[in-house]
Design an enzyme around this catalytic site. Sequence first.
Site, PDB file in Angstrom:
ATOM      1  N   GLY A   1     -27.802 -10.892 -52.964  1.00 22.15           N
ATOM      2  CA  GLY A   1     -28.363 -12.220 -52.795  1.00 22.15           C
ATOM      3  C   GLY A   1     -28.049 -12.783 -51.424  1.00 22.15           C
ATOM      4  N   GLY A   2     -28.971 -13.577 -50.880  1.00 23.25           N
ATOM      5  CA  GLY A   2     -28.754 -14.183 -49.573  1.00 23.25           C
ATOM      6  C   GLY A   2     -28.735 -13.145 -48.482  1.00 23.25           C
ATOM      7  N   ASP A   3     -27.751 -13.246 -47.597  1.00 23.51           N
ATOM      8  CA  ASP A   3     -27.568 -12.279 -46.519  1.00 23.51           C
ATOM      9  C   ASP A   3     -26.329 -11.442 -46.820  1.00 23.51           C
ATOM     10  OD1 ASP A   3     -28.265 -11.801 -43.336  1.00 23.51           O
ATOM     11  OD2 ASP A   3     -26.144 -11.527 -43.800  1.00 23.51           O
TER      12      ASP A   3
ATOM     13  N   ASP B 279     -26.936  -7.390 -57.269  1.00 18.50           N
ATOM     14  CA  ASP B 279     -25.952  -8.408 -57.609  1.00 18.50           C
ATOM     15  C   ASP B 279     -26.475  -9.357 -58.673  1.00 18.50           C
ATOM     16  OD1 ASP B 279     -24.092  -7.426 -55.893  1.00 18.50           O
ATOM     17  OD2 ASP B 279     -24.371  -8.938 -54.334  1.00 18.50           O
TER      18      ASP B 279
ATOM     19  N   LYS C 169     -21.192  -9.753 -59.944  1.00 16.85           N
ATOM     20  CA  LYS C 169     -19.919 -10.397 -60.257  1.00 16.85           C
ATOM     21  C   LYS C 169     -20.180 -11.864 -60.578  1.00 16.85           C
ATOM     22  CE  LYS C 169     -17.460  -7.476 -56.946  1.00 16.85           C
ATOM     23  NZ  LYS C 169     -18.653  -6.803 -56.438  1.00 16.85           N
TER      24      LYS C 169
ATOM     25  N   MET D 257     -20.180 -21.064 -53.642  1.00 17.05           N
ATOM     26  CA  MET D 257     -19.347 -20.805 -54.824  1.00 17.05           C
ATOM     27  C   MET D 257     -18.344 -21.934 -55.056  1.00 17.05           C
ATOM     28  SD  MET D 257     -18.725 -16.725 -54.103  1.00 17.05           S
ATOM     29  CE  MET D 257     -18.436 -16.989 -52.345  1.00 17.05           C
TER      30      MET D 257
ATOM     31  N   PRO E 219     -32.346 -16.218 -50.919  1.00  9.64           N
ATOM     32  CA  PRO E 219     -31.771 -17.141 -51.896  1.00  9.64           C
ATOM     33  C   PRO E 219     -32.408 -17.108 -53.275  1.00  9.64           C
ATOM     34  CG  PRO E 219     -33.182 -18.322 -50.375  1.00  9.64           C
ATOM     35  CD  PRO E 219     -33.121 -16.916 -49.873  1.00  9.64           C
TER      36      PRO E 219
END
Length: 466
Positions: free
Chosen positions: A303-305, A250, A272, A385, A227
């Site tokens: 990012g994240g998983d 990303d 993005k 998001m 994260p």
Amino acid sequence: MAYRSFAISLRLEDRPVLVVGGGPLALEKVRLLAGRGANLTVVARRTGDEIAALAAEGTLTLIQRDFAAADARGQVLAVVATAGADDAAIAAEARAAGALVNVPDNIDLSDFYLPAIVERGPVTVAISTDGASPALARRIRTQIEALLPARLGDLAELAANFRDTAKALITDPVARRRFWERLIDGPAADLALAGDLPAAKRAVMSELAPAGAQEIKGIINIVGAGPGNPDLLTLEALRLMQQADIVLYDELVGADVLDRVRRGAERVNVGKQRDRHTMPQESINELMVREARAGKRVLRLKGGDPFVFGRGGEEADYARQRRVDVTVTPGITAALGCAAAAGIPLTHRDHASAVTFVTGHGKDGEPLADWAALAGEHQTVVIYMGRHAAGRIAERLIQAGRYAGTPVAVIENGTRANQRISTGTLAQLGELATHHDGGPALLIVGDVVRQAKSWAPDALAHTAAY
């Protein structure tokens, strides 16, 4: 300063080794020595169940009586672990019989020390402090355990399987050394450490084949960066970040995480944003495969998983369909990391027996979800998001039957130094979200939000930065 010990690896297969004692200290040493092919003998009047069980299965020979001088004859090593007053006398008799002696926690009576050991198959790392501090050796062992990949032994065995073949096919010593360096640092190593031994063997064979005979030379490593807090990167992620030739990252991957990437690696921002795509997904897929086919170690850093709203599955499928080797390393997804950083348990026996992850960003900005299913009580809803659609999300949930006073949280830049959290009610969600525009944000809906560090039941819409 001169130290008294010299570290060696002693082969014990079919050689006699003696342990005197049957208590917890002796058991610790028996566990260390058993399974190494030695003819292990334990002499003790009384033992615990584990030593007795090892004797019953034939791993060692158990002599249940007090030590006698004859027990030490012909022994290569003798470990005297009775923890009693007779240790010095037993050690002297064993030494007189020609054995090298170890008395745990007694430097003066010992000829050798049993090190703290980290094992990964045939790979063994031994830590010794010259007898000064076994506790320090154990601490160092714990740190090394965390650094070494769990499947490092598989990589060692892979190398062993090709040792004779490489020696026969690569006669030049310099070229052979470079081959081994490529094996342990290249795509074959990545595949072996990821558990894909068949693909690892194919990668090694491609290295041994004539130049140009194999189209696929590089590898794509799809890695979850977590994260945002670099301390939450997995050890596997850090290893791959340090080996990458090119990194496609990303927008959600922050500068603190990118600082952990190998400095010489090429970096390409393919991120993005809501209204701006730096690079279309198809172009990202093509770039990954093109660079891997050029022999590079491609790091796709997400990012994240990568498999939670990250398109990692699409990218892995694209690579595999084109016969490019690919590995996937999970990361701490934003829901888990941000919730923990905010002190919010996603499930709780008193508040929620289920948790659902949904995306708040659908076609034309309208969030797509089964609102009726998400409106039920005793569940937590985590929305990725969803900041820009927070007001509409609240309306849909309330219309579907979710209580307007349900606690909610908006977590911006979760786990990072600039983390900000707002808490309030579902009816206030749209307004809360307007106070967050400095980074990625996550929405959490459910009674579990009452556990948040920033929750203030008498002052809703409280915002905290910490």
